[in-house]
Design a protein around this motif. Sequence first.
Motif, PDB file in Angstrom:
ATOM      1  N   ASP A 109       0.878  -1.269  -0.129  1.00 20.42           N
ATOM      2  CA  ASP A 109      -0.076   0.017  -0.141  1.00 20.42           C
ATOM      3  C   ASP A 109       0.769   1.060   0.106  1.00 20.42           C
ATOM      4  O   ASP A 109       0.628   2.263  -0.648  1.00 20.42           O
ATOM      5  CB  ASP A 109      -0.979  -0.097   1.164  1.00 20.42           C
ATOM      6  CG  ASP A 109      -1.843  -1.069   1.239  1.00 20.42           C
ATOM      7  OD1 ASP A 109      -2.335  -1.286   2.260  1.00 20.42           O
ATOM      8  OD2 ASP A 109      -2.226  -1.568  -0.194  1.00 20.42           O
ATOM      9  N   LYS A 155       2.501   1.650  -3.262  1.00 18.92           N
ATOM     10  CA  LYS A 155       1.442   2.052  -4.338  1.00 18.92           C
ATOM     11  C   LYS A 155       1.124   3.526  -4.382  1.00 18.92           C
ATOM     12  O   LYS A 155       0.871   4.404  -5.145  1.00 18.92           O
ATOM     13  CB  LYS A 155       0.274   1.235  -4.346  1.00 18.92           C
ATOM     14  CG  LYS A 155       0.264   0.176  -4.786  1.00 18.92           C
ATOM     15  CD  LYS A 155      -1.201  -0.822  -4.536  1.00 18.92           C
ATOM     16  CE  LYS A 155      -1.102  -2.123  -5.387  1.00 18.92           C
ATOM     17  NZ  LYS A 155      -2.207  -2.904  -4.954  1.00 18.92           N
ATOM     18  N   ASN A 187       1.694   6.638  -6.808  1.00 20.97           N
ATOM     19  CA  ASN A 187       0.474   7.374  -7.262  1.00 20.97           C
ATOM     20  C   ASN A 187       0.898   9.040  -6.989  1.00 20.97           C
ATOM     21  O   ASN A 187       0.763   9.722  -7.989  1.00 20.97           O
ATOM     22  CB  ASN A 187      -0.462   7.436  -6.375  1.00 20.97           C
ATOM     23  CG  ASN A 187      -1.408   5.839  -6.896  1.00 20.97           C
ATOM     24  OD1 ASN A 187      -1.025   5.495  -7.891  1.00 20.97           O
ATOM     25  ND2 ASN A 187      -2.106   5.475  -6.216  1.00 20.97           N
ATOM     26  N   LYS A 216       8.293   0.828  -8.946  1.00 22.53           N
ATOM     27  CA  LYS A 216       7.231  -0.513  -9.560  1.00 22.53           C
ATOM     28  C   LYS A 216       8.295  -1.789  -9.404  1.00 22.53           C
ATOM     29  O   LYS A 216       7.491  -2.757  -9.036  1.00 22.53           O
ATOM     30  CB  LYS A 216       7.282  -0.032 -10.883  1.00 22.53           C
ATOM     31  CG  LYS A 216       6.006   1.284 -11.244  1.00 22.53           C
ATOM     32  CD  LYS A 216       5.902   1.329 -12.640  1.00 22.53           C
ATOM     33  CE  LYS A 216       4.565   2.143 -12.797  1.00 22.53           C
ATOM     34  NZ  LYS A 216       4.229   2.583 -14.043  1.00 22.53           N
ATOM     35  N   LEU A 232       7.567  -2.834  -5.998  1.00 19.69           N
ATOM     36  CA  LEU A 232       6.176  -3.141  -5.907  1.00 19.69           C
ATOM     37  C   LEU A 232       6.091  -4.761  -6.408  1.00 19.69           C
ATOM     38  O   LEU A 232       5.542  -5.488  -5.735  1.00 19.69           O
ATOM     39  CB  LEU A 232       5.234  -2.352  -6.473  1.00 19.69           C
ATOM     40  CG  LEU A 232       3.572  -2.862  -6.606  1.00 19.69           C
ATOM     41  CD1 LEU A 232       3.212  -2.751  -5.080  1.00 19.69           C
ATOM     42  CD2 LEU A 232       2.795  -1.794  -7.495  1.00 19.69           C
TER      43      LEU A 232
END
Length: 665
Positions: free
Chosen positions: A611, A614, A618, A648, A651
């Motif tokens: 989370d 991400k 964003n 990324k 992630l």
Amino acid sequence: MSDINNLPKAEGEEEVNKKETISNNVSEEQKLVESNETQPAEESPEVALEAATNIEESDAPKNSDINKDDEVLNEIEDSNAEDAEDEGNKDRHRIEVKAYDTMSLEALAIELEKLVKNEKVQAIKSHVDSINSEFKEKFQALLDEKKEEFLNDGGNEIDFYYASPVQKRYKEAYHEYRKKLNEHYQNLEQNLKQNLADKLEIIEELKGLINVEENINTTYKHFKELQERWRNTGPIPRDKYNNAWNSYHHHVEMFYDFLHLNRDLRDLDFKHNLEKKLLIIERAEELAQDDNVMRAFRELQELHKMWKEELGPVDKEHRDDIWEKFKAATKIINDKRQLYYQEIDKVYEKNLETKLEIIASIEAVNAQEVKTHSAWQKKIKEVEALRELFFNTGKVPIKVNESTWSKFKETVRIFNRKKNAFYKELKKDQYTNLQKKLDLIKIAEDNKDNDDFEVTTSLMKKIQSDWKKIGHVPRRDSDKIWKRFKAACNHYFDKLHATRNAANKETLEAFNKKAALLETLKDFKPSEDKAKDIESIKEYINNWKDLGRVPNDKRYIEGKFNKAIDEILTSLKMSKNEIEMIKFENKLDSIVSDDHKDLDNERYFIRKKIDEVKSQINQLENNLQFFTNVEDDNPVVKEVKNNIKAHKENLKLWKSKLSKIKELY
């Protein structure tokens, strides 16, 4: 099957005649012979009976033929011996065994009355025992509840008395059952003794046949009459059944040996017995295809009884072969019966799940704080419905029946205590304190032999702390409950210390082995084959894990091992994500072996990191929108894009870790 009417039929079919006498139409030209063999020594019936266990028998299912591990044959023998003692016992197979555990007290009393009134008393023993067990258990639960209500209302335990009409009705039916049973066995005892004496007399007459100097046909006819008398003689004591039969069969064999000079008579009997036993085998093989496995097994018992009691031996060349065929059919039927029991066990396991869910529901009610009359009325109805559902749920595995019932009773008892406490203000604060300490004693005594030390130690320390926080109890109870509580706690911690002392030796040995393995890891040299090196590293990790736990004060060696693994992985030409996943898998192995709760924490941590990453992606992508009319090679834009790319990749790594954890669940 041409002669199947001579065999016992399935449940519900008419009883068939299983006896047949051999034809006496012996040729007149048959040569009459007299026995010139040596006469056997005279022996008493008691000696013959005691010696029978060492006698070589024919093709009947005897002890030497039965493998000690073949429990089904022993079960059939025991059941037939029980039936042989009391002929009414075989009726027990046809009496329905109902779900007594789901019946109310009144229904149990009614069922007992019906059995005692309508069935032979010797045939209902197992049914009555089950009913009696259920009635006593359920009535005791009711009695405990009534007694607790009486005490909570201020009554004195010595004055408690509770009478129930259903209990009186049940006692009257049970008394009638005991009376009939005693009368039956008093009558049966004398008959059993007389029948045993008659059978021993038949054995003596059999022994004398080979000494009689008369026409062989006359002797043979006398022999057949003795066989018929044996079959028609009533039941004998169960503990004498096998020995009496073995002795009888031994002397039948001796008579056949006496007939060896007259093969026509003996071979005719052998042929008759072979034909009948082949029919029994054929019927057993048919039963092996019957879908009603319990009916098939009950008829199989009858077939074994016929084989042993109704028929004599066959020619030696056929004995082993036909017995093996019969035993093979028996095994098929029993295997199907075992599968049937396994299916029943699945139902019992499902019932156990349901009952544990009911208990958990009541425990959930117990955990709630109820403060109003209307709320308590709703909870009372809810628990009463759960109790009814518990009693209507079928049987559970016998190994957990008592513990499940005890847990249910205790859970309901806790509810009743809370309910009674709400409706009645306790007269003394000390009584409240006493009850709290008794609850702690119950926990201590219930857990004093618990082997889950990690959980139970915290529990025991907690209840010791809780004990100190509870105020005074009545003086008359103070020393008594303290001694009980102290004894339970000391019992547990003595066991804990003894176990840890034994475990310390094992963990120290594991440490020494891990230290040796760590030394070999230091000598590891990467090769040109990266895949091979990775497999070698994983093998080191697995070996390390298999060595087990080390003492807490030597856990530092785990860090050294992880550091050594990290250094080797870094030296290999691998991507960062590959190295991280190998290290993560090693970490997961350690977590899974230690504590499932740690695995839950790790999963929560990774989801939180996903989370966060991400959110960072964003944020960076939103920031790019502020750069308008700016070239892509702008240093600030390049830095933001590089950060997005790195996040990324990060992630992707976190998601791979989460997938790996999900596999473990």
